[in-house]
Design an enzyme around this catalytic site. Sequence first.
Site, PDB file in Angstrom:
ATOM      1  CE  LYS A 148      -4.208  -2.063   1.871  1.00  0.00           C
ATOM      2  NZ  LYS A 148      -5.421  -2.040   2.772  1.00  0.00           N
ATOM      3  CB  ILE A 149       3.960   2.194   1.765  1.00  0.00           C
ATOM      4  CG1 ILE A 149       3.365   2.223   3.216  1.00  0.00           C
ATOM      5  CG2 ILE A 149       4.871   3.481   1.658  1.00  0.00           C
ATOM      6  CD1 ILE A 149       4.399   1.867   4.260  1.00  0.00           C
ATOM      7  CG  ASP A 168       5.604  -6.767  -4.196  1.00  0.00           C
ATOM      8  OD1 ASP A 168       5.878  -8.151  -4.146  1.00  0.00           O
ATOM      9  OD2 ASP A 168       5.335  -5.802  -3.583  1.00  0.00           O
ATOM     10  NE  ARG A 230      11.772  -1.562   9.818  1.00  0.00           N
ATOM     11  CZ  ARG A 230      11.193  -0.985  10.785  1.00  0.00           C
ATOM     12  NH1 ARG A 230      10.527   0.196  10.653  1.00  0.00           N
ATOM     13  NH2 ARG A 230      11.645  -1.215  12.211  1.00  0.00           N
ATOM     14  CG  ASP A 254      12.910   8.409   7.786  1.00  0.00           C
ATOM     15  OD1 ASP A 254      13.093   9.337   8.283  1.00  0.00           O
ATOM     16  OD2 ASP A 254      11.756   7.771   7.965  1.00  0.00           O
ATOM     17  CD  GLU A 259      16.641   3.978  13.294  1.00  0.00           C
ATOM     18  OE1 GLU A 259      15.955   3.901  14.011  1.00  0.00           O
ATOM     19  OE2 GLU A 259      16.126   3.754  11.870  1.00  0.00           O
ATOM     20  CG  HIS A 279      12.787   5.657  11.935  1.00  0.00           C
ATOM     21  ND1 HIS A 279      13.345   4.199  12.542  1.00  0.00           N
ATOM     22  CD2 HIS A 279      11.769   5.210  11.466  1.00  0.00           C
ATOM     23  CE1 HIS A 279      12.561   3.191  12.002  1.00  0.00           C
ATOM     24  NE2 HIS A 279      11.145   3.927  11.344  1.00  0.00           N
ATOM     25  N   GLY A 281       9.235   8.504   8.975  1.00  0.00           N
ATOM     26  CA  GLY A 281       8.448   8.029   8.047  1.00  0.00           C
ATOM     27  C   GLY A 281       7.002   7.916   8.799  1.00  0.00           C
ATOM     28  CB  ALA A 282       5.291   5.957  11.291  1.00  0.00           C
TER      29      ALA A 282
END
Length: 528
Positions: A148-149, A168, A230, A254, A259, A279, A281-282
Amino acid sequence: MRVLITDKINESAKDIISSVAEVDILPTMEEDELVKIIGAYDALLVRSQTKVTAKIIEASVNMKIIGRAGVGVDNIDLDAATKKGIIVVNSPDGNTNAAAEHTLALMMSLSRNIPSADFSVKQGLWERSKFTGVEVFNKTLGIIGFGKIGQHVARAALAMGMNLVVNDPYATKEYVEKFGGKYIEHLDDFWAIPDFITVHTPKTKETASLISTNSINRMKKGVRIINCARGGIVDEAALVSAIESGQVAGAAIDVYEDEKNIQNSPLLKLGNKVVLTPHLGASTSEAQINVALDVASQVKEVLSGGDAASAVNIPALKPQILEPVKDYMPLSEAIAKIASQTLTGNLRKIDIEVKGNLAGLDVSPLSVAVLKGVLSSNMLGVNYVNAPFIAKQRGINVTVKKSEQTTDYTGSISVKLEGDKSCVEVAGALIAPHVERIVKLDNYITSIEPDKFMLLIPHKNKPNMIGQAASVLGADNVNISKMQVAQKHDSNDDISLMIINTDDVVESDTLDKISKIEGVIEPKFIKL
């Protein structure tokens, strides 16, 4: 039941789950701390900070579900959870918009040097010629991972006039072409095409260091790379070398390999050739609420006896795969249980065949249901999560055959079990929506509803066989709810099959009495 929430998850998660379980919210813990307390909990909700290791999972004696409030689950040992039959769920949709928008923001920032230009202006400088960028219009965007992303990114890219190529293994050529892109089946054929590459896959054994020296050397010179998925999917040392050599024009990152020690990353020395964010993204207020609501709802559903919508360690049960065949799931499990309980000897092989409209669908969910039905008849603790693993561990060979042969039913499924002493086959079909029927038991043609308790009585075809069996059941207080006598297909054999649905368990002594009726041949009691 008790549920543990760690890391910083929106309070709405507790509000949802508290109707079915007691909820504790604790700060992020190290492995040893979590091991000491995890045995008391039936469910665990985490974000990316908590590492759910094999040691923690082994100590989770009551655990039924682990929820990750986000997309990536590389902080959870999926193999250990699967072996123990623990469902692992994520929120694949909750941060879709946020992650896709951040990907696009990074791509545009990289192509137009926005962060460096912003910093320059804030220093009081006016360096227009230094920050000449490139347009994305008519450039080719390569997307690895078309969930979906990836699809959200694709829509925006197409709207900006970009060309699209997709790799994919779970997508199809037809779907990608209908979307407006070109499907590239093999990565070897993918790397040289895009001007921009963005990754939207989980980190797995297959995707770790997916972008490495080897793959970068196959890319178009001057390619630009974006990673909002990721850390570890991109080999950072290889990326730095490629940017320094000019093979890669720039990167927008990102997520990182380490990290916690970002200050040691070689990416930091590349200046305006890279765009780096921590990080994010969300990291929108909307996404934080959405992922909490999504995962909490799944945990509540599972603890209430339902199914998870986004179980990551049951690939066959992903919603888009499950939806077309979901009505056949209970039937597949039921016929598998019947076959398993009538087989004598050790199971060696399972043959599954689907016919009619099922032949054109992905029936992997039905295979999982069959495995669960077969194995749970003889083992405790078997579920959709661990059934494929247990079958593989035991060396049980499973084959699936599809046939578009016309039948009396829109779609049907048969399960054939081969053991070292016998072979049995049971077939089922839907004769109407949600109306299940067993249509074949070995060579017997039937049409009977699978039910909780079933009695199969092969017998010689002569008078009073049904009466004698019914008398035994009645004398032992076992009520008959349905009954049918089936004949063998294309056979003059004088052996018929009595199929009786009962409201009660048929105890072994009752079954012994029936087996002693003259003409009865090895009756069997089936419990679904």
